[in-house]
Write a protein that holds these residues in place. Structure first.
Motif, PDB file in Angstrom:
ATOM      1  N   ALA A 272      30.089  40.472  27.585  1.00  0.00           N
ATOM      2  CA  ALA A 272      30.700  39.461  28.076  1.00  0.00           C
ATOM      3  C   ALA A 272      29.948  38.102  27.898  1.00  0.00           C
ATOM      4  O   ALA A 272      28.929  38.246  27.582  1.00  0.00           O
ATOM      5  CB  ALA A 272      30.973  39.766  29.581  1.00  0.00           C
ATOM      6  N   ASP A 273      31.020  37.091  27.700  1.00  0.00           N
ATOM      7  CA  ASP A 273      30.530  35.754  27.762  1.00  0.00           C
ATOM      8  C   ASP A 273      30.403  35.119  28.888  1.00  0.00           C
ATOM      9  O   ASP A 273      30.464  35.810  30.063  1.00  0.00           O
ATOM     10  CB  ASP A 273      31.372  34.879  26.882  1.00  0.00           C
ATOM     11  CG  ASP A 273      32.673  34.812  27.352  1.00  0.00           C
ATOM     12  OD1 ASP A 273      32.837  34.774  28.474  1.00  0.00           O
ATOM     13  OD2 ASP A 273      33.536  34.580  26.410  1.00  0.00           O
ATOM     14  N   GLU A 274      29.626  34.176  29.245  1.00  0.00           N
ATOM     15  CA  GLU A 274      29.433  33.510  30.507  1.00  0.00           C
ATOM     16  C   GLU A 274      30.712  33.337  31.223  1.00  0.00           C
ATOM     17  O   GLU A 274      30.587  33.551  32.420  1.00  0.00           O
ATOM     18  CB  GLU A 274      28.575  32.312  30.261  1.00  0.00           C
ATOM     19  CG  GLU A 274      27.576  31.665  31.398  1.00  0.00           C
ATOM     20  CD  GLU A 274      26.636  32.535  31.858  1.00  0.00           C
ATOM     21  OE1 GLU A 274      26.359  32.344  33.083  1.00  0.00           O
ATOM     22  OE2 GLU A 274      26.314  33.171  31.168  1.00  0.00           O
ATOM     23  N   ALA A 275      31.641  32.742  30.477  1.00  0.00           N
ATOM     24  CA  ALA A 275      32.923  32.381  31.300  1.00  0.00           C
ATOM     25  C   ALA A 275      33.539  33.784  32.126  1.00  0.00           C
ATOM     26  O   ALA A 275      33.889  33.867  33.027  1.00  0.00           O
ATOM     27  CB  ALA A 275      34.077  31.925  30.193  1.00  0.00           C
ATOM     28  N   GLU A 276      33.439  34.842  31.303  1.00  0.00           N
ATOM     29  CA  GLU A 276      33.508  36.169  31.814  1.00  0.00           C
ATOM     30  C   GLU A 276      32.914  36.965  32.939  1.00  0.00           C
ATOM     31  O   GLU A 276      33.505  37.236  33.893  1.00  0.00           O
ATOM     32  CB  GLU A 276      33.746  37.166  30.472  1.00  0.00           C
ATOM     33  CG  GLU A 276      34.961  37.216  29.649  1.00  0.00           C
ATOM     34  CD  GLU A 276      34.787  38.199  28.282  1.00  0.00           C
ATOM     35  OE1 GLU A 276      35.826  38.298  27.826  1.00  0.00           O
ATOM     36  OE2 GLU A 276      33.733  38.189  27.986  1.00  0.00           O
ATOM     37  N   ARG A 277      31.589  36.567  32.768  1.00  0.00           N
ATOM     38  CA  ARG A 277      30.802  36.780  33.763  1.00  0.00           C
ATOM     39  C   ARG A 277      31.190  36.051  35.056  1.00  0.00           C
ATOM     40  O   ARG A 277      31.330  36.743  36.396  1.00  0.00           O
ATOM     41  CB  ARG A 277      29.218  36.523  33.411  1.00  0.00           C
ATOM     42  CG  ARG A 277      28.467  36.903  34.681  1.00  0.00           C
ATOM     43  CD  ARG A 277      27.022  36.251  34.333  1.00  0.00           C
ATOM     44  NE  ARG A 277      26.190  36.368  35.328  1.00  0.00           N
ATOM     45  CZ  ARG A 277      26.102  35.674  36.585  1.00  0.00           C
ATOM     46  NH1 ARG A 277      26.905  34.581  36.665  1.00  0.00           N
ATOM     47  NH2 ARG A 277      25.178  35.903  37.451  1.00  0.00           N
ATOM     48  N   ASP A 278      31.186  34.628  34.875  1.00  0.00           N
ATOM     49  CA  ASP A 278      31.651  33.742  35.942  1.00  0.00           C
ATOM     50  C   ASP A 278      32.849  34.060  36.922  1.00  0.00           C
ATOM     51  O   ASP A 278      33.003  34.097  37.959  1.00  0.00           O
ATOM     52  CB  ASP A 278      31.620  32.256  35.696  1.00  0.00           C
ATOM     53  CG  ASP A 278      30.133  31.874  35.358  1.00  0.00           C
ATOM     54  OD1 ASP A 278      29.339  32.496  35.743  1.00  0.00           O
ATOM     55  OD2 ASP A 278      30.099  30.838  34.633  1.00  0.00           O
ATOM     56  N   ALA A 279      34.011  34.291  35.723  1.00  0.00           N
ATOM     57  CA  ALA A 279      35.068  34.738  36.436  1.00  0.00           C
ATOM     58  C   ALA A 279      35.208  35.980  37.282  1.00  0.00           C
ATOM     59  O   ALA A 279      35.648  36.196  38.569  1.00  0.00           O
ATOM     60  CB  ALA A 279      36.348  34.778  35.400  1.00  0.00           C
ATOM     61  N   THR A 280      34.460  37.020  36.761  1.00  0.00           N
ATOM     62  CA  THR A 280      34.245  38.416  37.588  1.00  0.00           C
ATOM     63  C   THR A 280      33.635  38.043  38.951  1.00  0.00           C
ATOM     64  O   THR A 280      33.968  38.654  39.900  1.00  0.00           O
ATOM     65  CB  THR A 280      33.575  39.349  36.682  1.00  0.00           C
ATOM     66  OG1 THR A 280      34.140  39.511  35.418  1.00  0.00           O
ATOM     67  CG2 THR A 280      33.433  40.765  37.346  1.00  0.00           C
ATOM     68  N   VAL A 281      32.513  37.107  38.732  1.00  0.00           N
ATOM     69  CA  VAL A 281      31.787  36.903  40.242  1.00  0.00           C
ATOM     70  C   VAL A 281      32.886  36.112  41.297  1.00  0.00           C
ATOM     71  O   VAL A 281      32.926  36.556  42.327  1.00  0.00           O
ATOM     72  CB  VAL A 281      30.801  36.050  40.043  1.00  0.00           C
ATOM     73  CG1 VAL A 281      30.079  35.365  41.225  1.00  0.00           C
ATOM     74  CG2 VAL A 281      29.637  37.041  39.089  1.00  0.00           C
ATOM     75  N   GLN A 282      33.641  35.448  40.600  1.00  0.00           N
ATOM     76  CA  GLN A 282      34.862  34.827  41.451  1.00  0.00           C
ATOM     77  C   GLN A 282      35.750  35.615  41.991  1.00  0.00           C
ATOM     78  O   GLN A 282      36.137  35.346  43.303  1.00  0.00           O
ATOM     79  CB  GLN A 282      35.402  33.731  40.742  1.00  0.00           C
ATOM     80  CG  GLN A 282      34.678  32.459  40.376  1.00  0.00           C
ATOM     81  CD  GLN A 282      34.564  31.618  41.460  1.00  0.00           C
ATOM     82  OE1 GLN A 282      35.306  31.450  42.385  1.00  0.00           O
ATOM     83  NE2 GLN A 282      33.355  30.801  41.769  1.00  0.00           N
ATOM     84  N   VAL A 283      35.863  36.626  41.659  1.00  0.00           N
ATOM     85  CA  VAL A 283      37.037  37.588  41.921  1.00  0.00           C
ATOM     86  C   VAL A 283      36.286  38.719  42.555  1.00  0.00           C
ATOM     87  O   VAL A 283      36.748  39.006  43.877  1.00  0.00           O
ATOM     88  CB  VAL A 283      37.755  38.571  40.738  1.00  0.00           C
ATOM     89  CG1 VAL A 283      38.562  39.517  41.271  1.00  0.00           C
ATOM     90  CG2 VAL A 283      38.409  37.668  39.811  1.00  0.00           C
ATOM     91  N   MET A 284      35.153  39.510  42.353  1.00  0.00           N
ATOM     92  CA  MET A 284      34.600  40.526  43.117  1.00  0.00           C
ATOM     93  C   MET A 284      33.455  39.905  43.845  1.00  0.00           C
ATOM     94  O   MET A 284      32.728  41.116  44.343  1.00  0.00           O
ATOM     95  CB  MET A 284      34.441  41.410  42.215  1.00  0.00           C
ATOM     96  CG  MET A 284      35.612  41.918  41.231  1.00  0.00           C
ATOM     97  SD  MET A 284      35.347  43.325  39.993  1.00  0.00           S
ATOM     98  CE  MET A 284      34.829  44.352  40.969  1.00  0.00           C
ATOM     99  N   GLY A 285      32.944  39.181  43.755  1.00  0.00           N
ATOM    100  CA  GLY A 285      31.641  38.392  44.334  1.00  0.00           C
ATOM    101  C   GLY A 285      32.140  38.347  45.899  1.00  0.00           C
ATOM    102  O   GLY A 285      33.061  38.750  46.571  1.00  0.00           O
ATOM    103  N   GLY A 286      31.229  37.482  46.720  1.00  0.00           N
ATOM    104  CA  GLY A 286      31.332  37.125  47.931  1.00  0.00           C
ATOM    105  C   GLY A 286      32.109  35.892  48.327  1.00  0.00           C
ATOM    106  O   GLY A 286      32.316  35.522  49.593  1.00  0.00           O
TER     107      GLY A 286
END
Length: 401
Positions: free
Chosen positions: A188-202
């Motif tokens: 994944a690139d950084e944008a994909e990582r950050d988007a996943t954190v936005q969806v599935m993080g806290g």
């Protein structure tokens, strides 16, 4: 009335149609597996976010049957259309509500996007009007996307490794026959990582706490838990060390932030559950093969979502000591992470191939488990007859009732 002869219409692990009778039977079976209450103490007022599937459903059923839970469950489920049945979670929720009513539980369900401000406000209003305060919030959401209510931006999660590409074995079925396939995913690139954190993080978990606190709904001693997973080093590159793992780390960081915010008046934990076959987990590459091998290795030691939810509730109710790790996470995965179990799974994983998969992994069990997520492949259900597919969403209780 809407009697239909239903076909699964599945492609791989994704099913287009759900079977209402099968979904009802799955919930009935989980209810019977849940412990019965001990004593007559009143249950907590709880808000379960993600109550229609996976660990959220198991926690709801165990809380209702075994701990006299009151409160509200939230799920986001599709209604029936002319072409498709309602979502499996819709039918599961309808049956859960019936069982709750039969047990005398004061518990209702809200269908809507838990990420939205509107659902948060409606949930808070219902809880305030009926109960006044909330003792427990269980957060168990797995979603492919999230609209940030502050910015309006839509974030999409991805399941990818971080840093380097991922190559591994995977389980596929060709004409119903299990096969060992090869998987390759780019990092994944950084944008994909950050988007996943936005969806599935806290972030959303924190927003729920903020809303309840702002409306004065947090009871003294309030507790909240969010479901998480760590898993084996076998799956770590695609899970704990991947984009999902980054989101889970954010979830754990959020627990610490919530504890600081509560300042000793309550407590937040992430809960590390063990492996399970859920609609969310089947989307993760390699998890199917890993879980099939794990089930074969553990045998009677396998812990279902109900088993694990029962262990969690015992700890939350004070009937058992909290099983915490050095990061203050509640651990329910000891049965999976036992070194002997992991060694056996690793040995099988390294050797499994086309000639050995039938004996090395419980692939038939796994395939049936996936079908049962949608109400299919449930023993005792007659699939050759028309079924009633028009099932109403449970009505909210009359205020003051």
């Amino acid at each position: 009335m809407s009697l239909r002869e239903i076909k699964p219409g599945n492609r791989g692990y994704l099913y287009v149609n759900s079977h209402p009778v099968g979904c009802e039977a799955v919930v009935d079976r989980m209810w019977e597996q849940a412990p019965e209450p001990v004593g007559d103490r009143p249950g907590p007022v709880a808000l379960v976010i993600g109550s229609s599937a996976g660990y959220g459903l198991a926690a709801t059923l165990v809380g209702l049957r075994g701990h006299r839970m009151r409160g509200l469950g939230i799920a986001f489920e599709a209604a029936e259309t002319e072409r498709r049945t309602a979502g499996a979670g819709w039918y599961r929720t309808a049956r859960t509500a019936e069982l709750a009513a039969e047990a005398g539980a004061d518990f209702s369900f809200l269908n809507g996007d838990a990420f939205s401000d509107g659902v948060k406000d409606e949930a808070a209003s219902r809880l305030a009007a009926r109960f006044g305060k909330v003792d427990l919030l269980i957060y168990s959401i797995a979603a492919p996307r999230r609209t940030d209510p502050l910015t309006g931006e839509v974030h999409h999660s991805v399941i990818k490794p971080l840093g380097t590409d991922y190559r591994a074995k995977t389980l596929v079925f060709e004409d119903g026959v299990p096969q060992v396939g090869a998987l390759h995913l780019e990092a994944a690139d950084e944008a994909e990582r950050d988007a996943t954190v936005q969806v599935m993080g806290g972030a959303d978990w924190q927003m729920w706490i903020d809303v309840l606190e702002s409306k004065g709904l947090l009871a003294e001693g309030f507790r909240t838990v969010a479901l998480s997973y760590v898993g084996s080093d076998i799956t770590a590159p695609i899970y704990r060390a991947g984009t999902i793992g980054a989101a889970k780390q954010h979830l754990e960081d959020t627990a610490r932030a919530i504890n600081t915010r509560l300042g000793g008046t309550g407590h937040a934990h992430t809960v590390v559950a063990g492996a399970a076959v859920t609609q969310a987990s089947t989307a993760i590459p390699s998890i199917a093969l890993y879980t099939s091998i794990l089930h074969r290795v553990t045998g009677d030691g396998w812990q279902s979502t109900v088993d694990q939810a029962a262990a969690l509730w015992e700890q939350l109710a004070g009937d058992a000591e909290l099983v915490l790790d050095d990061q203050d996470r509640i651990r329910l995965d000891g049965w999976e992470m036992d070194p002997r179990v992991q060694a056996a799974v690793r040995a099988t994983w390294d050797e499994v191939g086309a000639d050995t998969i039938a004996d090395a992994a419980d692939t038939g069990w796994f395939r049936d488990q996936v079908g049962q997520l949608y109400g299919w492949d449930v023993p005792g259900v007659g699939y050759g007859v028309a079924a009633e597919t028009s099932v109403a969403w449970p009505a909210a209780p009359v205020s003051g009732g």
